[in-house]
Enzyme design. Sequence first.
Site, PDB file in Angstrom:
ATOM      1  N   GLU B  47      -2.430  -9.149  -6.299  1.00 34.30           N
ATOM      2  CA  GLU B  47      -2.560  -7.606  -6.781  1.00 34.30           C
ATOM      3  C   GLU B  47      -2.167  -7.511  -8.123  1.00 34.30           C
ATOM      4  OE1 GLU B  47      -5.409  -7.189  -4.052  1.00 34.30           O
ATOM      5  OE2 GLU B  47      -4.493  -5.196  -4.980  1.00 34.30           O
ATOM      6  N   ASP B  58       3.818   5.654  -5.835  1.00 36.91           N
ATOM      7  CA  ASP B  58       4.779   4.537  -5.748  1.00 36.91           C
ATOM      8  C   ASP B  58       6.253   4.850  -5.728  1.00 36.91           C
ATOM      9  OD1 ASP B  58       3.307   2.024  -5.996  1.00 36.91           O
ATOM     10  OD2 ASP B  58       2.531   3.056  -8.003  1.00 36.91           O
ATOM     11  N   TYR B 171      -7.277  -1.781   2.632  1.00 38.29           N
ATOM     12  CA  TYR B 171      -5.866  -1.633   2.394  1.00 38.29           C
ATOM     13  C   TYR B 171      -5.524  -0.680   3.300  1.00 38.29           C
ATOM     14  CZ  TYR B 171      -1.596  -1.405  -0.418  1.00 38.29           C
ATOM     15  OH  TYR B 171      -0.172  -1.657  -0.609  1.00 38.29           O
TER      16      TYR B 171
END
Lengths: 387, 260
Positions: B47, B58, B171
């Site tokens: 990834e 994040d 995911y």
Amino acid sequence: MRLDGRFGRFGGCYVPEILVPALEQLEVAFLDAQNDDSFRSELSSLLKHYAGRPTPLTRCRNLPGNIYLKREDLLHGGAHKTNQVLGQGLLAKRMGKKRLIAETGAGQHGVATAIVGALLGFETVIYMGAEDVERQQLNVFRMQLMGARVIAVESGGRTLKDAINEALRDWSASFQDTHYLLGTAAGPHPFPTMVREFQRIIGREARAQLIEQLGRLPDAVVACVGGGSNAIGLFADFIDDADVRLVGVEAAGRGLDGEQHGATLRRGTPGILHGAETFVLQDSDGQIADTWSVSAGLDYPAVGPEHAHLKDSGRAQYVGVTDAQALSAFRALAESEGILCAFESAHAVAHALRLAEEEPHDAILVGLSGRGDKDVAQAQQLIGPSA
Amino acid sequence: MSRYSSMFDRLGGDGALGAFVMLGDPDVERSARLLADVVDAGADMIEVGIPFSDPVADGPVIQAAAQRALTAGVRVDDCLELIAGFRARYREVPVGILTYANIVVARPGFARDAAEAGADSLLIADVPTLEAERFTRDMTQAGIEPVLIAAANTPERALQRVATLSKAYTYCVSRTGITGTHASGQFDKQLIERLKQAGAAPPIFGFGISKPEHVRDALRAGARGVICGSAIVDLATTGGDVRGFVQSLKAATRNESAAQ
């Protein structure tokens, strides 16, 4: 979502999947509250008896032209921000949330959130860029006095956009018991619509007051635009009045030709930031640019998506006012009218003065979004003590 | 057959190990070496992050990685070249891009350029299913597979959309919050079960994978693989033993019943 959250091709809900249920819950709560008499009467009671609405409409006695000021500077908290934090605070209660988080730049929205946190009994956490914490010690202390915890954000450029990033990160983990009280009419759906509806009262009152005082609608409505909440609140009830010009004033900072400004609609390009498709100041790769304005409230690289649409459709016009022009309007308003306004609002006053020079008989309605106490120390530095 | 499908076939009962690398962190050369290192140490898929200035999904480790890349002057063009360079050397290893919406919309033809560089999938962290269709349409046309996120709190209707739109893999995020190593995920069997029912692409867990036991827990919950991000970035940044760490995670992906 029940609404599509679009303004023409702008708006939408660009957030990590994990936040979508939180935004859906907020949309439902907001729409239900809109139709609930008990919510509406509690909010209007707070606006009247706690915050001091309606705010006056003041015709300038000594400045040239025919300028009317909508006095949000006289609202409790010192700025228009209080209108919508009361609305969102009541919604948070309704949703059973225990904690409020918010971002703030110079601290005005942080102070407003601390006010509602104290009033309605929330644990309150304010994210503020570390750079801004250093520059705005007094506002940090104000928030702390009202029981809020201020977290200095060290990531990125350590200013407003980084504070929003950090608040969104907090919310990704905390939405079950926490409401993110976003401070402006930007961000993902439903914030732009919800904040506009809570700020709409500014224009609604002003419209009625003008009809009462002047007997007609204004020729132009002028407001400063950072994220755009005070401008959209002032514009909303005039959008259908095709003869009324709507003018948003952005921070031209040190000049629109350079890179030190916050003129998103004048100099930005369409992009996606903080949950919405809108105009954004960015480089050709899509990296967000640093912005500059003497007024922290206009120092933001995106803008509420409804303004992007109003620009795109031609319904509103967006202009820039530099730091120097804003400072000079700040002084003019103080000297001529005895009103110390916020640097943000001074941008709108500066453009109103330009319009008044061109068309002295036009009635110009100006959103005086906040008072200038927070800017007095900075003004002293910029003007010099012996001014 | 796509590189992802071939990989899942090849692995049989073993789990897939995905390793995350921020492209251009701390500079182009060193991130190219890290890509090769993690694959040589056993990562089955890669990834890659294309750095964005405002990465709201994040945590601090990945934020700092993006910031280092941007400070080093890394551009999207450099990232695509890094992918192309990797692809020239590793023909079979699937490469997925993780980035943010503004990076994609700023470059007309982003999906096509990414596909041409040799990327196999694209996940846009701030595009939920609600907004995904215009992006997935472009991706499908360009020949790059969309990846969407399914979370434990994703309601049924959205999960159905994930199942329809997400192609390479799904995911999975089983805890709330952002990327990072501060808390390990509880790997939600129920989410995997719901995805299976919906006919979704193979589930892979991200967020909070930093130890071999997390890998085993995730696979035991029914996942087809895991992606490890912040822990690898952290080790690479502090000069730790990335190869040894990746080997230990890979060892944990081996099918226990088959080994007996």
